[in-house]
Design a protein around this motif. Structure first.
Motif, PDB file in Angstrom:
ATOM      1  N   GLN A  12      -1.072   3.205  -0.738  1.00 57.92           N
ATOM      2  CA  GLN A  12      -2.005   3.721  -1.728  1.00 57.92           C
ATOM      3  C   GLN A  12      -1.820   5.211  -1.989  1.00 57.92           C
ATOM      4  O   GLN A  12      -2.193   5.704  -3.055  1.00 57.92           O
ATOM      5  N   LEU A  45      -3.040  -0.243  -8.742  1.00 51.50           N
ATOM      6  CA  LEU A  45      -3.668  -0.065  -7.434  1.00 51.50           C
ATOM      7  C   LEU A  45      -4.789  -1.087  -7.295  1.00 51.50           C
ATOM      8  O   LEU A  45      -5.716  -1.124  -8.107  1.00 51.50           O
ATOM      9  N   ARG A  46      -4.687  -1.930  -6.270  1.00 53.21           N
ATOM     10  CA  ARG A  46      -5.669  -2.994  -6.052  1.00 53.21           C
ATOM     11  C   ARG A  46      -6.185  -2.941  -4.615  1.00 53.21           C
ATOM     12  O   ARG A  46      -5.493  -2.493  -3.716  1.00 53.21           O
ATOM     13  N   THR A  47      -7.379  -3.456  -4.420  1.00 58.10           N
ATOM     14  CA  THR A  47      -7.966  -3.532  -3.092  1.00 58.10           C
ATOM     15  C   THR A  47      -7.327  -4.674  -2.317  1.00 58.10           C
ATOM     16  O   THR A  47      -7.154  -5.773  -2.846  1.00 58.10           O
ATOM     17  N   ARG A  56      -6.548   0.445   2.746  1.00 57.84           N
ATOM     18  CA  ARG A  56      -7.496  -0.475   2.129  1.00 57.84           C
ATOM     19  C   ARG A  56      -7.050  -0.895   0.732  1.00 57.84           C
ATOM     20  O   ARG A  56      -7.544  -1.868   0.193  1.00 57.84           O
ATOM     21  N   LYS A  57      -6.143  -0.128   0.133  1.00 60.38           N
ATOM     22  CA  LYS A  57      -5.634  -0.426  -1.207  1.00 60.38           C
ATOM     23  C   LYS A  57      -4.121  -0.340  -1.196  1.00 60.38           C
ATOM     24  O   LYS A  57      -3.526   0.193  -0.267  1.00 60.38           O
TER      25      LYS A  57
END
Length: 117
Positions: A12, A45-47, A56-57
């Motif tokens: 991330q 960018l995704r969780t 976490r991402k």
């Protein structure tokens, strides 16, 4: 040559330009190995569903290719060695897809529904 679909997740902390540079490096490996890139998609960018190496991402990227197995194995080896890649997965396909992937279609549908509301 067989068709492959590869999705990888980058850290991330990387910028969009760094993710694009990383993708270009992986596609160059396939091209140098005698393969062809059908399409690449940056899903953004995704969780993550769960933490991976304290992240976490992650930046999700799809690469569809028509390549020999040796070039794919070399690309996966480079992904395994890279500290910027959290996870990757390659799947062999019978045929290449047409149009955007289901993830991009879902994102487009979701944004259209939000605008209509």
């Amino acid at each position: 040559m067989p068709y492959y679909e590869t999705v990888y997740i980058a850290r991330q902390e990387l910028s969009d330009a760094q993710v694009k540079e990383l993708t270009e490096g992986f596609t160059k490996i396939i091209k140098d190995g005698g393969g062809k890139i059908h399409k690449t998609e940056d899903w953004g960018l995704r969780t993550l569903a769960y933490r991976i190496r304290k992240n976490r991402k992650g930046h999700y990227v799809l690469i569809e290719s028509d390549t020999p197995a040796d070039a794919l194995l070399e690309m996966e080896r480079q992904m395994r060695l890279s500290d910027d890649v959290l996870r990757y997965m390659s799947v062999r396909e019978d045929a290449l897809s047409t149009g955007p992937s289901a993830i991009l279609n879902k994102d487009t549908r979701d944004s259209d529904e939000k605008e209509a509301a």
